[in-house]
Write a protein that holds these residues in place. Structure first.
Motif, PDB file in Angstrom:
ATOM      1  N   TRP A 137      37.686  27.916 -27.153  1.00  0.00           N
ATOM      2  CA  TRP A 137      36.955  26.652 -27.040  1.00  0.00           C
ATOM      3  C   TRP A 137      37.902  25.568 -26.546  1.00  0.00           C
ATOM      4  CZ3 TRP A 137      31.860  26.415 -27.517  1.00  0.00           C
ATOM      5  CH2 TRP A 137      31.195  27.361 -28.303  1.00  0.00           C
ATOM      6  N   TYR A 138      37.335  24.607 -25.837  1.00  0.00           N
ATOM      7  CA  TYR A 138      37.981  23.320 -25.617  1.00  0.00           C
ATOM      8  C   TYR A 138      37.092  22.270 -26.269  1.00  0.00           C
ATOM      9  CZ  TYR A 138      41.112  25.449 -22.198  1.00  0.00           C
ATOM     10  OH  TYR A 138      42.071  26.216 -21.587  1.00  0.00           O
ATOM     11  N   LEU A 139      37.712  21.339 -26.973  1.00  0.00           N
ATOM     12  CA  LEU A 139      36.933  20.338 -27.690  1.00  0.00           C
ATOM     13  C   LEU A 139      37.783  19.103 -27.967  1.00  0.00           C
ATOM     14  CD1 LEU A 139      36.653  21.421 -31.440  1.00  0.00           C
ATOM     15  CD2 LEU A 139      38.019  22.678 -29.798  1.00  0.00           C
ATOM     16  N   SER A 140      37.119  17.973 -28.124  1.00  0.00           N
ATOM     17  CA  SER A 140      37.777  16.746 -28.561  1.00  0.00           C
ATOM     18  C   SER A 140      37.372  16.477 -30.000  1.00  0.00           C
ATOM     19  CB  SER A 140      37.369  15.565 -27.678  1.00  0.00           C
ATOM     20  OG  SER A 140      37.810  15.741 -26.355  1.00  0.00           O
ATOM     21  N   THR A 141      38.296  15.924 -30.797  1.00  0.00           N
ATOM     22  CA  THR A 141      37.984  15.627 -32.195  1.00  0.00           C
ATOM     23  C   THR A 141      38.707  14.353 -32.633  1.00  0.00           C
ATOM     24  OG1 THR A 141      39.767  16.618 -33.526  1.00  0.00           O
ATOM     25  CG2 THR A 141      38.187  18.139 -32.552  1.00  0.00           C
ATOM     26  N   SER A 142      38.333  13.898 -33.815  1.00  0.00           N
ATOM     27  CA  SER A 142      39.006  12.759 -34.457  1.00  0.00           C
ATOM     28  C   SER A 142      39.838  13.230 -35.643  1.00  0.00           C
ATOM     29  CB  SER A 142      37.970  11.723 -34.910  1.00  0.00           C
ATOM     30  OG  SER A 142      37.016  12.305 -35.784  1.00  0.00           O
ATOM     31  N   GLU A 143      40.339  14.475 -35.574  1.00  0.00           N
ATOM     32  CA  GLU A 143      41.079  15.045 -36.701  1.00  0.00           C
ATOM     33  C   GLU A 143      42.325  14.236 -37.043  1.00  0.00           C
ATOM     34  OE1 GLU A 143      42.627  19.403 -38.260  1.00  0.00           O
ATOM     35  OE2 GLU A 143      42.808  18.928 -36.132  1.00  0.00           O
ATOM     36  N   VAL A 144      43.021  13.696 -36.041  1.00  0.00           N
ATOM     37  CA  VAL A 144      44.209  12.885 -36.307  1.00  0.00           C
ATOM     38  C   VAL A 144      43.848  11.656 -37.127  1.00  0.00           C
ATOM     39  CG1 VAL A 144      45.942  11.412 -35.182  1.00  0.00           C
ATOM     40  CG2 VAL A 144      45.505  13.719 -34.328  1.00  0.00           C
ATOM     41  N   GLY A 145      42.640  11.168 -36.947  1.00  0.00           N
ATOM     42  CA  GLY A 145      42.137   9.998 -37.650  1.00  0.00           C
ATOM     43  C   GLY A 145      41.001   9.401 -36.852  1.00  0.00           C
ATOM     44  N   PRO A 146      40.082   8.659 -37.510  1.00  0.00           N
ATOM     45  CA  PRO A 146      38.931   8.126 -36.786  1.00  0.00           C
ATOM     46  C   PRO A 146      39.303   7.182 -35.652  1.00  0.00           C
ATOM     47  CG  PRO A 146      39.107   7.170 -38.987  1.00  0.00           C
ATOM     48  CD  PRO A 146      40.069   8.292 -38.937  1.00  0.00           C
ATOM     49  N   ALA A 147      40.527   6.653 -35.675  1.00  0.00           N
ATOM     50  CA  ALA A 147      40.941   5.691 -34.655  1.00  0.00           C
ATOM     51  C   ALA A 147      41.509   6.350 -33.403  1.00  0.00           C
ATOM     52  CB  ALA A 147      41.983   4.729 -35.236  1.00  0.00           C
TER      53      ALA A 147
END
Length: 788
Positions: free
Chosen positions: A445-455
Motif C-alpha cells: 500500500w501507499y498511504l498518507s496518515t497523521s500518525e506523527v501527529g494531527p498537525a
C-alpha cells in the motif's frame, strides 16, 4: 464638545496610532492580489513515462496560472508549456491491465491503448460520441467503455464493437389506443355492416398486418430512464451485466439571490440551492441483465436496521414516529477482477448508517457484510459521500475487499473477506488515514496518515495484508505526494506553517533526500519575518484537550488584548504545521500580533483531523461545545497570558461568523467585540447536504435548530458587533443577515453595524473587498478593545 471628551478622543486616536506604527504590514498590503506573495505550484501530475513533472504555476506574471514542466534529467530547469504542446502531452491516466504492461484511456471520442514498455500509444477506435470510463474486462482482450449513457465493448484482436445496452432518456413511446369514442365506434360499425366492399378491404388489411407481425423479428429491448439521470455505468468483467445509478433530482424549491449590479443595469435573479429539509432526490442502483435483456433495481429493503429510528426521537414523546424503510443512496457496483463478486456501498439518507453489501447480480438482492451506525452522522476521511463509495476496491486475490471505516473512532483501512465475512484492520491508532492505493505489483500500500501527529501529514508504504508502515517523507509539515507511474520517484508538494507550498523531488526511498525544485516567494513576501505559531492545547470545561495555534506579541508592545479567530466550514482543520488555506487571516494575525494583540486560532469541536468523537461533538447543538471551546480558550489566555477579561474580541467567516454571533449573543461576559463574516444566522435556511447531517431536518428535530441558530438569541447582544456579507452569496445567502438585522432593529439594539459587498459571493475575490472588510475588523478591535 467638552474638553474631557475631546482629550479622551485625542488620546484614543494617539493610542491606536502608536500601535499601528509597530508593524511593517498593513491591511492594504496583506489583502492585495495574492500574486504579490509570489507563485506556488498546484495540481501536480506526471507524464506517462515518469520522465517529467507537470504543475500549474505563474512564473511569468500571467493573468492566471499556466502549465509548467520539470524534466527529471534536468531538474533545475522549469519550462513553461505552450498551448500547442499541452494538447499533445500524455499525462498519467487511465486503467492498467493486470500485469501493468498496458493502459487504456480516452481522449475525447478516441479510445487509446498505451504500451508501457515501448512508451507508445495506439488509437484503437474513433467513436461518434465522447468516450469515458474505459477499462479492461476479465480476459483483457475486450475493453469496456461508456458513451452517451450506454455501455460498449471492443475487442482488440478482432476489432469487433458491441453495444451492450439500449438505454434512452425520457419515457417510452405510448402506443395508440385502438379504442375510439363511442360515437365514432358506432358510426364505423354501422358503415361496415352496410358497405360490404369496405368491410372486405378492412379485413384484408388486418390479415396482412398479422402476417407482417408474424414474420417480423422481436423488437430489441430498450430501457427508458424517464426523468432519471444516468451515472456510474459499470460493465461486469464477464460483460454479462451492466450496473448504473438512477438519479432523480426532484423538484425542490430553489431560493433566489438578487444581483443588484448586473452588467445590464437591471436587477437579475440568481437561482440557487434549496433549504435544509427540502431534498426530494431519489437514487437507485439498476442492473442491466444482458442475457435476459431486462433491467431491474437493487433491493435495499432487507438491509439490517433499515427501519431503525434515530435516538433523538425520544425528545419528542408526543409525536408519532412511523417505523418505515428509510431512503438510501447506493454507490456504483465494485466488481472483483474475476467477476465473481460485486459489492455496493449503501448510505441511508438520514446519514445514520453505512452498509457494505454483497450484490447478487441475477436478482438484485443484497447480503450485508458490514454495517457502521452512528447516531450523529457517518463521515470521515475515505468514507465516501452521496453516490461515492470513498476508499473501496479489491485485492488481487478476488476475495478481499478493502475500505475505510471510523469503527474505532478514527478512519482506518480495513480488509473484508467476502467469502466468510471476517474483517481485519490494517491500520490502527489515534490517527487518520488518507487516500490509500495499491502499488503496481499489488504487494504494498501507499498511504498518507497523521500518525506523527494531527498537525503533520506524511507518506508511507505498508505490506498489502498489513504490517509495519515505512515512512517515506520526513519534512515537517504537510507532504502531498504524487508518485510517478513507475513508482521510482515522488513529487512532493510541501509547506510549513510560515512557508507556502513548494515542489520537491525525491526518489522513492526513505533514505533519499528531498530536492527543492521551486522557490516561488517574492522579495516583498520574504522581506517580512512571518511567525511560526506556537501549537498548544488547553483544557476545556469537559476535560477535553483542545488544539490551538497561538501568536504571542513581544512584551514591549503587548496591549493585554486578545483576538480569537474561528475557522470556517466547521469540519476543517487549521491547527497544523503547514501553510493555511486561510493565508490572508494568517497574515492578518501577524499584523495583529505586531500591534500587541495575543491571537489564538482554535480547532474547536467539529473540526477535522481528530477523529469521529471530535467531529460529532456538535451533533444537534451547533453553538454548544464548539462555542464553549472558544470561551475556554479565552479563559486560558486570561489565566496564562495576562489578557484583560474585558479586552477579548472574536471573528470568523461562514461557520466562524456563526460562532461569532453565538459568542456575542450568549457569552457577553466573555467577548467584548466580534466581527461576523458571511454568517449563517438561522440553520433552517442553510443547505440540506451539510445541515441535515448535524441537526437532522427542521420539521423532525426543531429543538436542534432553535438552540443552534443565532437569530433566536439576538436579545443577548451587549458587546460591539460588525456583520459583513456579500450580496450575491449563493452559499450563505444575504437574506440571513437581512433577517437578523430586522430582528436586531426590533429588539432596539444599536451597538451593531453592517458592511455589505454588492459584488461578492461567499468567498471574496476582489482585493478591494478584502481590504475594506479587514480595515473594518481592525478598526472594530482597535476602537473597542484598546480604549479601556
Amino acid at each position: 464638545m467638552t474638553k474631557s471628551i475631546f482629550f479622551s478622543i485625542l488620546f484614543s486616536v494617539l493610542f491606536i496610532n502608536i500601535y499601528a506604527q509597530q508593524s511593517d504590514l498593513s491591511v492594504e498590503k496583506i489583502m492585495q492580489d495574492p500574486k504579490w506573495m509570489g507563485t506556488f505550484p498546484s495540481n501536480i501530475k506526471w507524464d506517462q513515462n515518469s520522465s517529467a513533472i507537470y504543475f500549474n504555476y505563474n512564473r511569468d506574471d500571467d493573468p492566471s496560472d499556466s502549465l509548467y514542466r520539470i524534466r527529471l534529467k534536468n531538474p533545475k530547469n522549469i519550462e513553461k508549456v505552450t498551448w500547442t504542446e499541452e494538447k499533445d502531452i500524455d499525462f498519467a491516466r487511465g486503467t492498467y491491465n493486470s500485469k501493468k504492461t498496458k493502459k487504456i484511456y480516452a481522449k475525447g471520442n478516441t479510445l487509446i491503448i498505451f504500451d508501457v514498455k515501448s512508451d507508445k500509444e495506439t488509437e484503437l477506435l474513433q467513436f461518434p460520441k465522447n468516450i469515458s470510463n474505459p477499462n479492461f474486462l476479465a480476459n483483457e482482450d475486450w475493453i469496456a467503455f461508456e458513451a452517451d449513457d450506454n455501455a460498449y465493448i471492443y475487442s482488440q484482436e478482432t476489432g469487433i464493437l458491441k453495444k451492450l445496452t439500449q438505454i434512452k432518456s425520457g419515457e417510452a413511446p405510448k402506443k395508440k389506443d385502438p379504442k375510439s369514442s363511442d360515437k365514432a365506434s358506432f358510426l364505423e360499425e354501422e358503415n361496415l355492416k352496410l358497405l360490404s366492399v369496405v368491410k372486405e378491404r378492412e379485413d384484408n388489411k388486418e390479415t396482412s398486418k398479422k402476417i407482417r407481425e408474424a414474420r417480423k423479428e422481436k423488437e430489441a429491448y430498450t430501457y427508458y430512464s424517464g426523468d432519471n439521470e444516468i451515472f456510474n455505468l459499470q460493465v461486469s468483467p464477464d460483460a454479462k451485466y451492466v450496473t448504473f445509478t438512477l438519479y432523480q433530482r426532484g423538484k425542490s424549491d430553489a431560493t433566489i439571490v438578487p444581483n443588484y449590479i448586473d452588467a445590464s443595469s437591471y436587477t437579475t435573479d440568481l437561482g440557487t440551492r434549496s433549504k435544509v429539509g427540502d431534498d426530494e432526490t431519489k437514487v437507485a442502483l439498476a442492473i442491466y441483465n444482458i442475457e435476459k435483456d431486462t433491467v431491474y433495481t437493487v433491493n435495499t429493503s432487507t438491509l439490517p436496521g433499515i427501519k431503525d429510528l434515530p435516538d433523538y426521537v425520544k425528545d419528542y414523546p408526543d409525536k408519532e414516529w412511523e417505523e418505515k424503510e428509510r431512503e438510501v443512496i447506493s454507490s456504483q457496483a465494485y466488481f472483483s477482477d474475476n467477476g465473481q463478486h460485486a459489492i455496493v456501498n449503501v448510505r441511508s439518507k438520514d446519514n445514520k448508517d453505512r452498509w457494505i453489501a454483497k450484490l447478487d447480480l441475477t436478482s438484485g438482492e443484497l447480503t450485508n457484510l458490514d454495517r457502521q451506525r452512528d447516531e450523529a452522522w457517518i463521515a470521515g476521511p475515505g468514507i465516501g459521500w452521496t453516490m461515492g463509495g470513498g476508499t473501496m476496491g479489491w485485492l488481487p486475490d478476488n476475495k478481499h475487499l478493502y475500505f475505510q471505516s471510523e469503527a474505532t473512532g478514527y478512519s482506518h483501512l480495513y480488509l473484508l473477506d467476502v467469502t466468510n465475512g471476517k474483517k481485519k484492520a490494517l491500520t490502527s491508532g489515534n490517527f487518520e488515514v488518507f487516500d490509500p492505493f495499491m502499488s503496481n505489483d499489488k504487494k504494498n500500500w501507499y498511504l498518507s496518515t497523521s500518525e506523527v501527529g494531527p498537525a503533520e501529514r506524511h507518506f508511507y508504504t505498508m505490506p498489502i495484508m498489513g504490517g509495519t508502515m515505512g515512512q517515506l517523507t520526513t519534512m515537517t509539515g504537510n507532504n502531498d505526494v504524487s508518485l510517478s507511474p513507475d513508482e521510482k520517484h515522488m513529487a512532493i508538494r510541501h509547506s510549513y506553517s510560515n512557508q507556502p507550498w513548494e515542489l520537491y523531488y525525491k526518489k522513492n526511498s526513505a533514505k533519499a533526500e528531498a530536492e527543492q525544485l521551486t522557490s516561488g516567494q517574492s522579495d516583498a513576501f520574504q522581506s517580512y519575518t512571518w511567525r511560526d505559531p506556537k501549537l498548544i492545547t488547553f483544557k476545556a470545561e469537559d476535560g477535553a484537550q483542545v488544539p490551538a495555534r497561538l501568536y504571542v506579541p513581544e512584551a514591549s508592545v503587548k496591549n493585554n488584548a486578545a483576538v480569537i479567530f474561528v475557522h470556517g466550514a466547521g469540519y476543517l482543520q487549521n491547527v497544523h504545521k503547514w501553510w493555511s488555506s486561510y493565508f490572508r487571516e494568517y497574515m492578518f494575525h501577524n499584523l495583529l500580533t505586531d500591534l500587541g494583540y495575543t491571537v489564538i486560532d482554535i480547532d474547536y469541536r467539529g473540526s477535522a483531523g481528530y477523529g469521529r468523537d471530535w467531529r460529532t461533538g456538535i451533533y444537534r447543538h451547533m453553538g454548544g461545545k464548539d462555542l464553549s471551546d472558544q470561551v475556554d480558550g479565552a479563559k486560558y489566555l486570561v489565566d496564562n497570558y495576562g489578557i484583560d477579561q474585558e479586552k477579548i474580541g472574536i471573528y470568523g467567516g461562514s461557520y466562524g461568523g456563526f460562532i461569532t454571533l453565538m459568542a456575542l449573543f450568549t457569552e457577553a461576559e466573555t467577548f467584548t467585540s466580534g466581527a461576523a463574516l458571511r454568517s449563517v444566522t438561522d440553520w433552517a435556511h442553510y443547505n440540506h447536504g451539510y445541515t441535515a447531517n448535524i441537526l437532522n431536518e427542521p420539521f423532525n428535530d426543531p429543538i436542534a435548530y432553535q438552540r443552534s441558530s443565532p437569530i433566536y438569541f439576538a436579545e443577548g447582544l451587549e458587546g460591539n458587533l460588525l456583520m459583513a456579507h456579500g450580496m450575491v452569496d449563493v452559499n450563505v445567502h444575504f437574506q440571513d443577515v437581512v433577517r437578523l438585522s430586522q430582528r436586531l432593529i426590533e429588539l432596539g439594539k444599536d451597538n451593531w453595524e453592517m458592511a455589505i459587498y454588492p459584488a461578492e459571493d461567499h468567498g471574496f475575490v476582489e482585493p478591494s473587498s478584502w481590504t475594506d472588510e479587514y480595515k473594518r475588523i481592525l478598526k472594530l478591535f482597535n476602537t473597542t478593545l484598546l480604549k479601556k
